[in-house]
Scaffold this motif. Structure first.
Motif, short mmCIF file in Angstrom:
data_model
loop_
_atom_site.label_atom_id
_atom_site.label_comp_id
_atom_site.label_asym_id
_atom_site.label_seq_id
_atom_site.Cartn_x
_atom_site.Cartn_y
_atom_site.Cartn_z
N ALA A 327 0.82 -1.22 0.00
CA ALA A 327 0.00 0.00 0.00
C ALA A 327 0.85 1.26 0.00
O ALA A 327 0.33 2.36 -0.26
CB ALA A 327 -0.93 0.00 1.22
N GLY A 328 2.14 1.13 0.30
CA GLY A 328 3.02 2.30 0.26
C GLY A 328 2.70 3.35 1.31
O GLY A 328 2.92 4.54 1.10
N ILE A 329 2.17 2.94 2.45
CA ILE A 329 1.87 3.90 3.53
C ILE A 329 2.86 3.63 4.67
O ILE A 329 3.08 2.46 5.02
CB ILE A 329 0.44 3.71 4.10
N PRO A 330 3.43 4.70 5.26
CA PRO A 330 4.34 4.44 6.40
C PRO A 330 3.57 3.87 7.60
O PRO A 330 2.47 4.31 7.90
CB PRO A 330 4.91 5.82 6.74
N VAL A 331 4.19 2.89 8.24
CA VAL A 331 3.53 2.19 9.36
C VAL A 331 4.43 2.20 10.59
O VAL A 331 5.62 1.88 10.48
CB VAL A 331 3.22 0.71 8.99
N ASP A 332 3.88 2.55 11.74
CA ASP A 332 4.58 2.37 13.02
C ASP A 332 3.89 1.25 13.78
O ASP A 332 2.66 1.23 13.86
CB ASP A 332 4.50 3.64 13.87
N VAL A 333 4.68 0.35 14.33
CA VAL A 333 4.11 -0.73 15.15
C VAL A 333 4.35 -0.36 16.61
O VAL A 333 5.49 -0.09 17.00
CB VAL A 333 4.77 -2.09 14.84
N GLU A 334 3.30 -0.30 17.41
CA GLU A 334 3.41 0.24 18.76
C GLU A 334 3.01 -0.79 19.81
O GLU A 334 1.96 -1.43 19.67
CB GLU A 334 2.45 1.42 18.93
N VAL A 335 3.79 -0.89 20.85
CA VAL A 335 3.36 -1.64 22.04
C VAL A 335 2.14 -0.90 22.59
O VAL A 335 2.23 0.27 22.95
CB VAL A 335 4.47 -1.66 23.10
N ALA A 336 1.00 -1.56 22.62
CA ALA A 336 -0.25 -0.85 22.92
C ALA A 336 -0.20 -0.15 24.28
O ALA A 336 -0.76 0.93 24.45
CB ALA A 336 -1.42 -1.82 22.86
N SER A 337 0.50 -0.76 25.24
CA SER A 337 0.50 -0.18 26.59
C SER A 337 1.28 1.14 26.65
O SER A 337 1.16 1.88 27.62
CB SER A 337 1.09 -1.18 27.58
N GLU A 338 2.08 1.43 25.63
CA GLU A 338 2.85 2.67 25.62
C GLU A 338 2.14 3.77 24.85
O GLU A 338 2.35 4.96 25.10
CB GLU A 338 4.22 2.42 24.95
N PHE A 339 1.31 3.38 23.90
CA PHE A 339 0.80 4.31 22.89
C PHE A 339 0.13 5.54 23.49
O PHE A 339 0.47 6.67 23.18
CB PHE A 339 -0.17 3.53 22.00
N ARG A 340 -0.86 5.33 24.36
CA ARG A 340 -1.64 6.50 24.80
C ARG A 340 -0.96 7.29 25.91
O ARG A 340 -1.46 8.31 26.34
CB ARG A 340 -3.04 6.07 25.21
N TYR A 341 0.18 6.77 26.41
CA TYR A 341 0.86 7.51 27.47
C TYR A 341 1.96 8.41 26.93
O TYR A 341 2.70 9.03 27.68
CB TYR A 341 1.41 6.56 28.53
N ARG A 342 2.13 8.42 25.59
CA ARG A 342 3.01 9.45 25.03
C ARG A 342 2.10 10.39 24.25
O ARG A 342 0.91 10.46 24.57
CB ARG A 342 4.12 8.80 24.19
#
Ligand code: M6R
Length: 619
Positions: A327-342
């Motif tokens: 799809a040519g879209i940049p992707v970040d893979v995130e540890v879910a437990s960290e995501f909303r605390y940054r």
């Protein structure tokens, strides 16, 4: 984390509760308990240890009534002892509770009760005290357990599914849900509730999932669901699409082994019927199970976040490769437990893909809901139909893997990998980077994956022999590059979680930036080395660790093993995948089997490893 079940309206309710707890034990297994209510007494039996300890206690001290609730625990507040096991009863013995989740303000609530005597160190017990106090405040001739529970729950902070019985309401079970799963059902004059459909599948496949803020009064004559104001509401009703046999071991010694062997079928089910002919004409297109997002909206996406935990996170790493490739879209893979605390940059042009077997992992649900608050569309890649994540997302791709009981995730992972490939193809198609015919062609090639996985399963005897050779190593390092890296992470997680061996994973190219210092005589390095774009680099990395004393077990493919045999101590030869991005689906299977055999050789409890629970519903 914990498992809850309640039954009312059957003379053999206790047997049904114990059978249900057997199916819920994967959720937590450090203690278990049950309480029955005959209108005169609440009788509790509870024991620290696995469910078998409770079963033995019940043999010595049988319970029999038509109404009861049971619990299997994964300890958060208070050690796993008899007294901290659920159910908990208020001091007057009129209200009992079982709970999944954490009551965050329990200390403040306890303080409010002054010098009340608490029998446990848990956060849960206070709720039984408070409900008993509420009942005392009601007119004696009109005591209403549901109203009392609503009044108490309004004051709770945290995540919970709570299940109460009270002497004032002998045939009733009252439940409350907030950020922890709870299913209710009614069949043939019996009312049920449970954390998971697995506990109820022997009785009915017609269930309803409560939504956050909903309460239910469960009785032999029906189930009444209300909101926080006590107004009747409709829960989310659905029919379970698998049967009791799927939740049993079917002759395998462990659920994990059964689930490993179910992978060819599970993958075929994930791939099945993924093409649809659009109503407005044109060729067949890939589609998701439920897409409540406009395809034009997806066309304007400029960034993707993949949120997940544990094994699902490793599937997400392959998802990144697939989406960026097709799809040519940049992707970040995130540890879910960290995501909303940054402070992640999420807006309506960001697509969030939340991956979860259970659909109940609190960190993943919370990350997805944060994204929705920022008006980002969310797609859930989920196994459990009707789970919280599936309900709350804007689009759902179900993996259709069937129930996964073993704590160590196997078939959920390989079907998530297939789901990630489908999402990559889908987004490539939506964004016009792939013609529908190209997506169709790749999908056709993927149809050979189940057969290839079957071929890998047939290497089991060879893998068992390798486990015999290596089950006592001091340290295991998994290395890989590109598609091999997520599988290195997954291989290390599988090995450590069920065998307790020290295992870590690194990008093979990172070794000489530090981790190679760990390598010494007696170390095992498992190297993912399929034929393809990074094979030459992997060979160099294998030589580097071997030169420092490690034994090397290489996982190669037909095109790479001739060369690998010159450099590694042991080589497993896998079939070439139909596409390089499908390689992980094959290469993880020998690592699952290897971990399984190592753990059984070491005498560990494969299906219920220490300190873990299948579904993590607390932060
Ligand atoms: O249900 P989920 O996929 O959201 O669960 C995520 C992790 O807890 C899970 O994958 C865990 O890492 C497994 N025990 C790994 O085998």
């Amino acid at each position: 984390m914990c498992g809850i079940i309640g039954i009312t309206g059957r003379p053999d309710a206790v047997d049904g509760i114990v059978a249900g707890l057997t199916r819920l034990e994967y959720r937590g297994y450090d203690s278990a308990g049950i309480v029955t209510n005959d209108g005169r007494d609440l009788r509790v039996v509870k024991r620290a240890g696995k469910l078998q300890q409770l079963v033995k206690a019940l043999e010595a001290q049988p319970l029999a009534t038509s109404t009861g609730i049971g619990h299997t625990r994964w300890a958060t507040h208070g050690e796993p002892t008899d007294r901290n096991a659920h159910p908990h009863v208020d001091p007057s013995g009129r209200v009992a509770v079982v709970h999944n989740g954490i009551i965050e303000n329990y200390q403040a609530l306890k303080a409010e009760l002054g010098d009340a005597r608490f029998a446990s160190e848990t956060d849960t017990e206070v709720t039984a005290h408070l409900v008993a106090r509420e009942l005392d405040r009601q007119p004696e001739d009109a005591r209403d357990l549901l109203a009392a529970v609503r009044a108490v729950v309004a004051r709770l902070q945290g995540a919970y599914s709570l299940c109460f019985v009270a002497l004032d309401a002998p045939d009733e079970i009252v439940v409350a849900k907030h950020e922890a799963p709870l299913i209710v059902a009614h069949a043939d004059g019996v009312g049920y509730c449970a954390s998971d459909v697995a506990a109820l599948i022997a009785h009915t496949r017609e269930v309803a999932a409560l939504l956050d803020g909903q309460f239910a009064r469960i009785a032999p004559d029906g189930v009444e669901v209300v909101d926080v104001h006590g107004e009747p509401v409709e829960p989310h009703r659905y029919e379970v699409d698998w049967d009791l046999a799927a939740a049993e071991k079917q002759g395998f010694p462990h659920f994990m082994l059964k689930e490993i062997h179910e992978q060819p079928q599970a993958i075929a089910d994930t791939l099945r019927d993924r093409l649809t002919v659009p109503p407005n004409g044109g060729g067949p297109r890939l589609y998701l199970d439920e897409l409540r997002i406009d395809e034009h909206e997806l066309g304007s996406i400029d960034k993707v976040f993949i949120l997940a935990c544990g094994t699902s996170l490793h599937a997400g790493m392959v998802g990144k490769l697939a989406i960026e490739h097709w799809a040519g879209i940049p992707v970040d893979v995130e540890v879910a437990s960290e995501f909303r605390y940054r402070d992640p940059i999420v807006d309506p042009h960001t697509l969030v893909i939340a991956i979860s077997q259970s659909g109940e992992t609190i960190d993943t649900i919370a990350g997805a809901s944060y994204a929705r608050d920022q008006r980002a569309p969310v797609i859930a890649l989920v196994n459990v139909v009707g789970s919280t994540l599936a309900r709350e997302a804007d689009g759902v791709l179900y993996t259709h893997a069937g129930p996964e009981v073993a704590v160590a995730s196997t078939k959920a992972f390989t079907t998530q990998l297939i789901g990630c490939l489908l999402l990559g193809l889908f987004l490539g198609q939506v964004r016009g980077r792939l013609f529908a015919s190209e997506a169709e062609d790749i999908l056709a090639r993927l149809q050979s994956v189940p057969e290839a996985v079957q071929q890998v399963l047939e290497l089991d005897a060879q893998i068992a022999a390798l486990a015999e050779r290596y089950h006592d190593v001091d340290y295991t390092m998994f290395i890989g590059r590109h598609t091999g890296l997520p599988i290195a992470y997954e291989g290390a997680l599988k090995l450590k979680e069920i065998s307790y061996l020290h295992a870590e994973a690194f990008p093979a190219g990172e070794m000489k930036h530090g981790p190679i210092a760990l390598i010494e005589q007696g170390s095992l390095v498992v190297a993912l080395a399929p034929a393809g774009r990074v094979f030459g680099k992997m060979v160099s990395n294998i030589q580097e660790v071997r030169a420092r004393g490690a034994a090397v077990l290489a996982i190669g493919t037909e095109g790479s093993t001739a060369e690998l045999k010159a450099h590694a101590d042991d080589v497993l030869t896998l079939p070439e995948p139909p596409h390089e991005l499908a390689g992980p689906v094959l290469s993880v299977v020998p690592l699952q089997l290897f971990s399984y055999h190592v753990a059984t050789l070491r005498g560990e409890d494969v299906d219920q490893p220490r300190n873990l629970a299948k579904t993590v519903t607390v932060e």
